[in-house]
Structure formats: structure tokens, C-alpha cells
Design a protein around this motif. Sequence first.
Motif, PDB file in Angstrom:
ATOM      1  N   GLN A  72       0.822  -1.222   0.000  1.00  0.00           N
ATOM      2  CA  GLN A  72       0.000   0.000   0.000  1.00  0.00           C
ATOM      3  C   GLN A  72       0.848   1.261   0.000  1.00  0.00           C
ATOM      4  O   GLN A  72       0.434   2.286  -0.553  1.00  0.00           O
ATOM      5  CB  GLN A  72      -0.927  -0.011   1.216  1.00  0.00           C
ATOM      6  N   ILE A  73       2.015   1.207   0.619  1.00  0.00           N
ATOM      7  CA  ILE A  73       2.866   2.396   0.660  1.00  0.00           C
ATOM      8  C   ILE A  73       3.324   2.772  -0.747  1.00  0.00           C
ATOM      9  O   ILE A  73       3.401   3.953  -1.101  1.00  0.00           O
ATOM     10  CB  ILE A  73       4.075   2.179   1.598  1.00  0.00           C
ATOM     11  N   PHE A  74       3.602   1.774  -1.597  1.00  0.00           N
ATOM     12  CA  PHE A  74       4.033   2.071  -2.960  1.00  0.00           C
ATOM     13  C   PHE A  74       2.873   2.634  -3.780  1.00  0.00           C
ATOM     14  O   PHE A  74       3.075   3.534  -4.600  1.00  0.00           O
ATOM     15  CB  PHE A  74       4.577   0.797  -3.611  1.00  0.00           C
ATOM     16  N   ARG A  75       1.657   2.116  -3.547  1.00  0.00           N
ATOM     17  CA  ARG A  75       0.494   2.660  -4.239  1.00  0.00           C
ATOM     18  C   ARG A  75       0.263   4.107  -3.827  1.00  0.00           C
ATOM     19  O   ARG A  75      -0.040   4.973  -4.663  1.00  0.00           O
ATOM     20  CB  ARG A  75      -0.745   1.815  -3.937  1.00  0.00           C
ATOM     21  N   ALA A  76       0.400   4.384  -2.534  1.00  0.00           N
ATOM     22  CA  ALA A  76       0.230   5.756  -2.048  1.00  0.00           C
ATOM     23  C   ALA A  76       1.311   6.669  -2.615  1.00  0.00           C
ATOM     24  O   ALA A  76       1.044   7.835  -2.950  1.00  0.00           O
ATOM     25  CB  ALA A  76       0.258   5.778  -0.523  1.00  0.00           C
ATOM     26  N   TYR A  77       2.537   6.145  -2.735  1.00  0.00           N
ATOM     27  CA  TYR A  77       3.628   6.921  -3.326  1.00  0.00           C
ATOM     28  C   TYR A  77       3.305   7.271  -4.787  1.00  0.00           C
ATOM     29  O   TYR A  77       3.517   8.410  -5.220  1.00  0.00           O
ATOM     30  CB  TYR A  77       4.935   6.122  -3.271  1.00  0.00           C
ATOM     31  N   ILE A  78       2.808   6.294  -5.524  1.00  0.00           N
ATOM     32  CA  ILE A  78       2.474   6.538  -6.933  1.00  0.00           C
ATOM     33  C   ILE A  78       1.357   7.564  -7.049  1.00  0.00           C
ATOM     34  O   ILE A  78       1.415   8.488  -7.878  1.00  0.00           O
ATOM     35  CB  ILE A  78       2.073   5.218  -7.617  1.00  0.00           C
ATOM     36  N   ASN A  79       0.327   7.421  -6.219  1.00  0.00           N
ATOM     37  CA  ASN A  79      -0.791   8.377  -6.253  1.00  0.00           C
ATOM     38  C   ASN A  79      -0.309   9.787  -5.935  1.00  0.00           C
ATOM     39  O   ASN A  79      -0.640  10.751  -6.648  1.00  0.00           O
ATOM     40  CB  ASN A  79      -1.864   7.958  -5.255  1.00  0.00           C
ATOM     41  N   SER A  80       0.460   9.928  -4.864  1.00  0.00           N
ATOM     42  CA  SER A  80       0.983  11.251  -4.496  1.00  0.00           C
ATOM     43  C   SER A  80       1.911  11.786  -5.571  1.00  0.00           C
ATOM     44  O   SER A  80       1.922  12.989  -5.851  1.00  0.00           O
ATOM     45  CB  SER A  80       1.719  11.177  -3.157  1.00  0.00           C
ATOM     46  N   GLY A  81       2.690  10.888  -6.178  1.00  0.00           N
ATOM     47  CA  GLY A  81       3.608  11.320  -7.228  1.00  0.00           C
ATOM     48  C   GLY A  81       2.879  11.868  -8.438  1.00  0.00           C
ATOM     49  O   GLY A  81       3.256  12.912  -8.987  1.00  0.00           O
ATOM     50  N   ILE A  82       1.819  11.182  -8.872  1.00  0.00           N
ATOM     51  CA  ILE A  82       1.040  11.650 -10.023  1.00  0.00           C
ATOM     52  C   ILE A  82       0.420  13.015  -9.741  1.00  0.00           C
ATOM     53  O   ILE A  82       0.516  13.949 -10.548  1.00  0.00           O
ATOM     54  CB  ILE A  82      -0.058  10.627 -10.373  1.00  0.00           C
ATOM     55  N   THR A  84       1.272  15.239  -7.447  1.00  0.00           N
ATOM     56  CA  THR A  84       2.270  16.281  -7.208  1.00  0.00           C
ATOM     57  C   THR A  84       2.926  16.737  -8.498  1.00  0.00           C
ATOM     58  O   THR A  84       3.117  17.939  -8.723  1.00  0.00           O
ATOM     59  CB  THR A  84       3.336  15.759  -6.225  1.00  0.00           C
ATOM     60  N   VAL A  85       3.294  15.803  -9.370  1.00  0.00           N
ATOM     61  CA  VAL A  85       3.938  16.174 -10.637  1.00  0.00           C
ATOM     62  C   VAL A  85       2.994  17.022 -11.486  1.00  0.00           C
ATOM     63  O   VAL A  85       3.395  18.057 -12.053  1.00  0.00           O
ATOM     64  CB  VAL A  85       4.377  14.911 -11.405  1.00  0.00           C
ATOM     65  N   CYS A  86       1.729  16.615 -11.576  1.00  0.00           N
ATOM     66  CA  CYS A  86       0.754  17.399 -12.345  1.00  0.00           C
ATOM     67  C   CYS A  86       0.555  18.784 -11.725  1.00  0.00           C
ATOM     68  O   CYS A  86       0.465  19.794 -12.443  1.00  0.00           O
ATOM     69  CB  CYS A  86      -0.577  16.662 -12.422  1.00  0.00           C
ATOM     70  N   LEU A  90       1.432  22.260 -13.767  1.00  0.00           N
ATOM     71  CA  LEU A  90       0.382  23.257 -13.988  1.00  0.00           C
ATOM     72  C   LEU A  90       0.631  24.523 -13.177  1.00  0.00           C
ATOM     73  O   LEU A  90       0.480  25.646 -13.699  1.00  0.00           O
ATOM     74  CB  LEU A  90      -0.981  22.663 -13.616  1.00  0.00           C
ATOM     75  N   GLY A  91       1.003  24.350 -11.897  1.00  0.00           N
ATOM     76  CA  GLY A  91       1.177  25.504 -11.030  1.00  0.00           C
ATOM     77  C   GLY A  91       2.335  26.396 -11.444  1.00  0.00           C
ATOM     78  O   GLY A  91       2.199  27.629 -11.496  1.00  0.00           O
ATOM     79  N   PHE A 208       5.542  21.527  -4.712  1.00  0.00           N
ATOM     80  CA  PHE A 208       5.743  20.112  -4.370  1.00  0.00           C
ATOM     81  C   PHE A 208       5.377  19.861  -2.909  1.00  0.00           C
ATOM     82  O   PHE A 208       4.662  18.903  -2.589  1.00  0.00           O
ATOM     83  CB  PHE A 208       7.204  19.728  -4.624  1.00  0.00           C
ATOM     84  N   ILE A 209       5.846  20.731  -2.025  1.00  0.00           N
ATOM     85  CA  ILE A 209       5.552  20.554  -0.600  1.00  0.00           C
ATOM     86  C   ILE A 209       4.065  20.692  -0.321  1.00  0.00           C
ATOM     87  O   ILE A 209       3.466  19.885   0.404  1.00  0.00           O
ATOM     88  CB  ILE A 209       6.362  21.568   0.229  1.00  0.00           C
ATOM     89  N   TRP A 210       3.434  21.733  -0.892  1.00  0.00           N
ATOM     90  CA  TRP A 210       1.998  21.948  -0.669  1.00  0.00           C
ATOM     91  C   TRP A 210       1.189  20.761  -1.163  1.00  0.00           C
ATOM     92  O   TRP A 210       0.268  20.308  -0.481  1.00  0.00           O
ATOM     93  CB  TRP A 210       1.539  23.226  -1.372  1.00  0.00           C
TER      94      TRP A 210
END
Length: 282
Positions: A72-82, A84-86, A90-91, A208-210
Motif C-alpha cells: 500500500q505504501i508504494f500505491r500511495a507513493y504513486i498516487n501522491s507522485g502523479i 504532485t507532478v501534475c 500546472l502551477g 511540491f511541498i503543498w
Amino acid sequence: MAALTQKKAFYISNAIKFILLLVCGFLLMVPFIWMISVGFSRTANVQMPFPPKLIPKDPSWFNFNIVFENGQIFRAYINSGIITVCSVILGVTSSLLGGYAFSKGKFKGKKVMFLIVLGTLMIPMEPRLIPMYEMFNKLGMLNTFWPLFLPALVNGFGIFLCKQYFDRLPDSLRESAQMDGASELGIFFKIYFPLTGPIAATLVILTFIWSWNDFVWPLVVLNDPNLQTIPLYLASFSQENGTSLGGLTMALATVSVVPIIILYLFLQRFIIQSIALSGLKE
């Protein structure tokens, strides 16, 4: 003799400032050091160490092994990564374009529009939750990643920071390009954009932090456990286990902040430079 005394006083003053900053920096780092220490303590899963200790008695990789063995930690990392990168793309892009427009552009209502942008800084997130929720609900975007990075398109602080930065860049660059027949987008991307390294790096870090640490808004719009971000996963884990698995919880918290630390170490030198050039330094 007077010059020597003045030089000695200068060195003493700098030494005192350095010691004070070192002490303040250490005090700020104590909670993080304690978090890492508890993460390495296997017995903290039974009982949290009291009084708190910066160095555990039983250092072990047990908690971190458990964290990474859980998929689950890797899934959460991927979700947060997607997300955050977007959000960063955009920002940062919208802030640079908006800052350039308010700094170098000439159009009616520019001052009023800029005041409206600054006014958004005075509205906290809480009053905006319900209107934003209703808007994305009508658009059918709830329980998706869209509501988490689309709001990054309007970043009042980022636009203000970029405007201050572009104000320091000479207008003659734009005027020369206009004489050569360049379009506004051409002027921005070919002339001004290559000069925005420091402010862009600062916006990358802040955005990224926000985005990475955002908790309330993802909690409102996400219901699927498979879409949980790192903060949501950490909160759900802590809620389920409380302090009964304190060491594992702290290990998970330590792992969650690693990307922010790595990014900051790579881009930290740009922060002071961008703030100095944007006119925020007194």
C-alpha cells in the motif's frame, strides 16, 4: 589598532550569530530526529519511549522493512507522485505566465485583476471547501485525481512571486524582440523563460511541498482506498493502530518526507537567489 579591534569585534559578532543559528537549527531538527529515532526502535511498537531519546536503545530496520513489505505504501507513493507532478507542472507554468503578463503586459484592468489575484491569498482553504466540492461534484470529478491538481492553475502567491521577479528583468529585452516581430509567447519562451531558473526552482519546491503534504482536500474528494495519497494513508494507519505501533507509524512518517528532503537538497540554493531577485529581501 582601532582597525584591529573593529575586525576582532566583527569576527566575534559573526561567531555569536553562527552559534545562535546553530542552536536554533538544532532545536528545529529535534522533532525530526526524534521521529527517525522512534522509527528505528522496535520496542516503540509496544510502548513509546519516555522520556524521548534521540538515539534508540535497540536500533533496528524492522519497522522500515515492514513499511516497504506492505504494497500500500508504494500505491500511495504513486498516487501522491502523479498528483504532485501534475500540480507542479500546472502551477509553475501558470504562475510564470501570469507573473509575466502582470509584469510586462499592457492591458486594461491589469491593476484590478492583480488585486483580485492578491485577494485570493486572504481566503483560507476552509471556506472554499464546499464551493469547490460542489463544483467538482457537478463536473463528475469526485473520487478522481482531477480536483487535486486542477486548482494549482490559480496560485495567487506564485503569480505574485513571479511578477516581482519579472519586474527586475529589463523591459528592453521585450522591446527588442517586438521590433524583430516576435510574438508575446515567443518573447516569453525564447527570452524570459531561460532566465527564470531561480524562481521556477523555488515554485517547484513550494508547490511540491503543498501538494505532497495536502491532507484536508484529498480527504474530502477521495473515498477509494486505492487512491489514497501518502498523508491519507499515514492518517488511516495511525487511526487504526494509534500508539500501539508507534515505531511503525514513525517509520512510515519518515519514509513519507524523504522525497521532499531530496528535492530540497537539490534545489535549495535557488531559494535565496530567487527571493533576493524578486524584491522580497529587505
